[in-house]
Design a protein around this motif. Sequence first.
Motif, PDB file in Angstrom:
ATOM      1  N   ILE A 174       0.841  -1.204   0.000  1.00  0.00           N
ATOM      2  CA  ILE A 174       0.000   0.000   0.000  1.00  0.00           C
ATOM      3  C   ILE A 174       0.875   1.252   0.000  1.00  0.00           C
ATOM      4  CG2 ILE A 174      -1.606   1.379   1.385  1.00  0.00           C
ATOM      5  CD1 ILE A 174      -3.010  -1.126   2.178  1.00  0.00           C
ATOM      6  N   GLY A 232       1.889   2.328  -3.275  1.00  0.00           N
ATOM      7  CA  GLY A 232       0.909   2.902  -4.204  1.00  0.00           C
ATOM      8  C   GLY A 232       0.141   1.900  -5.040  1.00  0.00           C
ATOM      9  N   VAL A 233      -0.069   0.698  -4.502  1.00  0.00           N
ATOM     10  CA  VAL A 233      -0.892  -0.268  -5.227  1.00  0.00           C
ATOM     11  C   VAL A 233      -1.651  -1.094  -4.181  1.00  0.00           C
ATOM     12  CG1 VAL A 233       1.004  -1.958  -5.346  1.00  0.00           C
ATOM     13  CG2 VAL A 233      -0.872  -2.096  -7.001  1.00  0.00           C
ATOM     14  N   ARG A 260       4.870  -1.435  -9.376  1.00  0.00           N
ATOM     15  CA  ARG A 260       4.950  -1.005  -7.971  1.00  0.00           C
ATOM     16  C   ARG A 260       4.922  -2.214  -7.025  1.00  0.00           C
ATOM     17  NH1 ARG A 260       0.658   4.100  -7.755  1.00  0.00           N
ATOM     18  NH2 ARG A 260       1.642   5.325  -9.411  1.00  0.00           N
ATOM     19  N   LEU A 313      -9.426   3.104  -0.011  1.00  0.00           N
ATOM     20  CA  LEU A 313      -8.253   3.338  -0.867  1.00  0.00           C
ATOM     21  C   LEU A 313      -8.645   3.413  -2.342  1.00  0.00           C
ATOM     22  CD1 LEU A 313      -5.728   0.943   0.910  1.00  0.00           C
ATOM     23  CD2 LEU A 313      -5.810   3.443   1.049  1.00  0.00           C
ATOM     24  N   ASN A 323      -3.426   8.196  -5.238  1.00  0.00           N
ATOM     25  CA  ASN A 323      -2.049   7.689  -5.229  1.00  0.00           C
ATOM     26  C   ASN A 323      -1.983   6.163  -5.275  1.00  0.00           C
ATOM     27  OD1 ASN A 323      -0.921  10.303  -4.965  1.00  0.00           O
ATOM     28  ND2 ASN A 323      -1.559  10.278  -2.812  1.00  0.00           N
ATOM     29  N   ILE A 324      -3.142   5.529  -5.200  1.00  0.00           N
ATOM     30  CA  ILE A 324      -3.170   4.065  -5.145  1.00  0.00           C
ATOM     31  C   ILE A 324      -3.750   3.509  -6.444  1.00  0.00           C
ATOM     32  CG2 ILE A 324      -4.195   2.062  -3.962  1.00  0.00           C
ATOM     33  CD1 ILE A 324      -2.485   3.270  -1.957  1.00  0.00           C
ATOM     34  N   ILE A 325      -3.068   2.558  -7.032  1.00  0.00           N
ATOM     35  CA  ILE A 325      -3.670   1.796  -8.136  1.00  0.00           C
ATOM     36  C   ILE A 325      -4.389   0.616  -7.504  1.00  0.00           C
ATOM     37  CG2 ILE A 325      -3.192   0.417 -10.189  1.00  0.00           C
ATOM     38  CD1 ILE A 325      -0.892   2.322 -10.802  1.00  0.00           C
ATOM     39  N   PHE A 326      -5.697   0.623  -7.632  1.00  0.00           N
ATOM     40  CA  PHE A 326      -6.532  -0.289  -6.871  1.00  0.00           C
ATOM     41  C   PHE A 326      -6.796  -1.562  -7.670  1.00  0.00           C
ATOM     42  CE2 PHE A 326     -10.380  -1.870  -4.839  1.00  0.00           C
ATOM     43  CZ  PHE A 326     -10.165  -1.592  -3.499  1.00  0.00           C
TER      44      PHE A 326
END
Lengths: 491, 491
Positions: free
Chosen positions: A425, A428-429, A480, B31, B36-39
């Motif tokens: 996390i 950034g993923v 990432r 999230l 900023n997060i690739i979910f």
Amino acid sequence: MTLGEAKDFSYLYSDETKARKPSPLKTCIHLFQDPNIIFLGGGLPLSDYFPWDNLVVDSPLPPFAKGIGAPLTGTKEDSLKVSIKKQDQSNGTIPLARGLQYGFTNGQPELIKFLKEHNTIIHDMKYADWDVIATTGNTNAWESTLRIFCNKGDVILAEAHSFSSSLASAEAQGVIVFPLPIDQNGIIPEKLEAIMDNWNPEAAKPKLLYTIPTGQNPTGTSLADDRKEKIYRIAQKHDFIIVEDEPYYFLQMEPYIRDPKERTAKKLTHEEFLKSLAKTFLSIDTEGRVIRLDSFSKVLAPATRLGWITASKSILQSYVYLHEMTIQAASGFTQALVAGTLNSWGQDGYLDWLLGLRHEYTLKRDNAIDALHKYLPKTDAFVVNPPIAGMFFTVDIDASAHPEFKAKYDSDPAQVEHAIYEKVISSGVLVVPGSWFKTEGETVPPQPVESKMTGNRNEIFFRGTYAAVSPEKLTEGLKRLSIALKEEFGL
Amino acid sequence: MTLGEAKDFSYLYSDETKARKPSPLKTCIHLFQDPNIIFLGGGLPLSDYFPWDNLVVDSPLPPFAKGIGAPLTGTKEDSLKVSIKKQDQSNGTIPLARGLQYGFTNGQPELIKFLKEHNTIIHDMKYADWDVIATTGNTNAWESTLRIFCNKGDVILAEAHSFSSSLASAEAQGVIVFPLPIDQNGIIPEKLEAIMDNWNPEAAKPKLLYTIPTGQNPTGTSLADDRKEKIYRIAQKHDFIIVEDEPYYFLQMEPYIRDPKERTAKKLTHEEFLKSLAKTFLSIDTEGRVIRLDSFSKVLAPATRLGWITASKSILQSYVYLHEMTIQAASGFTQALVAGTLNSWGQDGYLDWLLGLRHEYTLKRDNAIDALHKYLPKTDAFVVNPPIAGMFFTVDIDASAHPEFKAKYDSDPAQVEHAIYEKVISSGVLVVPGSWFKTEGETVPPQPVESKMTGNRNEIFFRGTYAAVSPEKLTEGLKRLSIALKEEFGL
């Protein structure tokens, strides 16, 4: 060949199902159709007061030459208009005056007819008195299945990792979920048989096997065809019902080929496509022992909140009695729009749509697995299994390969999983820890269940999806993820 | 005035609700919005693959000058087009890309906003933290309410005659329904209080009161405003929740005036209309003790399968947890079309629609009661109570007035009821025996419950509806009913 009739499995029903009496109002409902009777029996509003008419929607036109995701121009080139009137019933559409009224708990006839035809194209039905009813999707259909069969304290079987919401439904109802060992090809029949043969004779036997055979959630695995035959025989031997929950069935893909240059974009014919599909439990079932849950959520759109159950007429009747007290019926707008669209496309057009999905998901899967192969550290500690169906991939990790496995994490793979999750996390993923899907019911009789793939008790895994984001974002996300794992493992 | 907060009633929850754990997946769902997060966490299909765009429907245009049932010409004179795009979100419509995706178990924001505004127009909310969630209609909402509060063996209270399907839900779940005496104005507070004050101290006390206050099904009665205040105080004293199931609330009518010449067709202003409406339990509730079930089934169309619950935020949260495992959400098509229509009409337009319904149902009710007065034999044995709300009228019958009450029917009113039912059907009309709606739960402590209206144990009744047929058919049906009764009673 004359097909036989389904067996009566009503002895497996829950106390609730056995106690459910058909409403006395149903005893007079046939008089509604009697032209000699003025029916003042039911509180049905006049359709004159339904404030809608001329419902129209644009849908893409088969064979979807530009791909199923291409934006519509709204012209006859690529689009067709599905048009639904209040009274008129041409083109197999459901008139709103009927579609928005009470009734048809089983589903509107125009929808059910399409689904039954579709079923006979996909499955090789082996008993005569099967049928189809509409549902509001597989989540509700599964929860209802639990209500229909299980009392508090009953046991069911499920894959050792399974869809958390399905497990949570059972748990809240006080139903114990016994975890079944799985590998890359799903449930291992020999292990299932050993479990059942050695079942504690004092304990009640499981009533249901809940399985997601195709593109399983969360493992991404698919149950091999020959295993289904074996599992069905075990179900007969130990007398449990098989519930095949198949939301991802039509997200089956081309096999993954490592070298992009060797991949062919060859379009399958309908015949090749049908032949390529996994054998279903429904196609094996000779006695109405299988309940299949299908859904439009992944194939058309999730919030259609529409699916269907295929099972014996007698089992379906208990769903109908339950639905009369719960959902009553799937939304009339949804049924009208979905049936209108599917009947405009026709069975062939729908196969074109499903072929289009297969193509799109093959690209997505390839994109994901390519990126993982490219970016993941090359070590035996990380294993990627290219899925052949569904929305999910997993990265399997040997937690004991972590340099601080003993020193910092007390040789506990769960602690390593948690550390990786936090690291991922912060990189950034988001991918989801496998432990969130663990089937945690008591093991009766106590029976060690091996880890997902390897039998290695230090194996953990993370679930990701390639379905929800664009190729660029997916690649970046997996980069990432790979960097996070590399750093965490000091590689 | 600053409003207080709702009390915590979670101690009344069922074991199932207490056991229901929020999914671990929910802990990361925030999230999803983080840029900023690739979910890669959830199995959401891309909306590119939803095969629909440009959803359009014609709806009548407020203020519905030609009546709410007038056919649409499709011109701007009397119609408006509700237009819903895949991506565009103008006019308060729900874009299909969001509306057909997973999520928003509570209901889409455009719908919820309208409903909350509507609520504040209708109810005088007396605590701060109330909220609204969408449902798939009151049948499911009530069944869910039972799941949320009741264990097997728990007791609830309900009108001595009530909607058979609501009673059957409870019965199947093993919940005991204690019948409450009612008269022409609904539940009798003094009798309720006496029952509760004398409740067997050994027995568990009821958790819920289930009531259909307005246009009750099957009796057609409406609970008087002053009684609601009293019942609410009894609920506080004996600590039970009040569930007001109000599908017929907006089918309140002008009072019945016997002489047609004295009836005025005066159209109410919005202010007069709002003032005319029955006080709701919600408007009395100061502590979140009331759960109100509203539905579009009778007001727009049944198979919208859409309604809403109003209650405290904390109680609604347990519905949301249950819905995540059952319906997930109401159909996205339905939400988009209903929210699109209501937001096009606006709150004032919706009041116009409800006023139009009031007008139509007043005419229907007058038509029915006039015919009964005209054709029914003039004797005290037959009593017609003109309803002030809902879809149903009843004919109350003193079974002991039957000439063969003793000789043929053994002084058993149930046998007379059955004989009348058969006679009525053979005369070409269907009305429903009141006994089909009898609340048959055990009476704990044993307590004689008087008959519906008069306290006469020989009283029986039949329920009819004026909603479902044309005025001509209704008149003919009631003529047949009257002749059947006349013949049966030898009048």
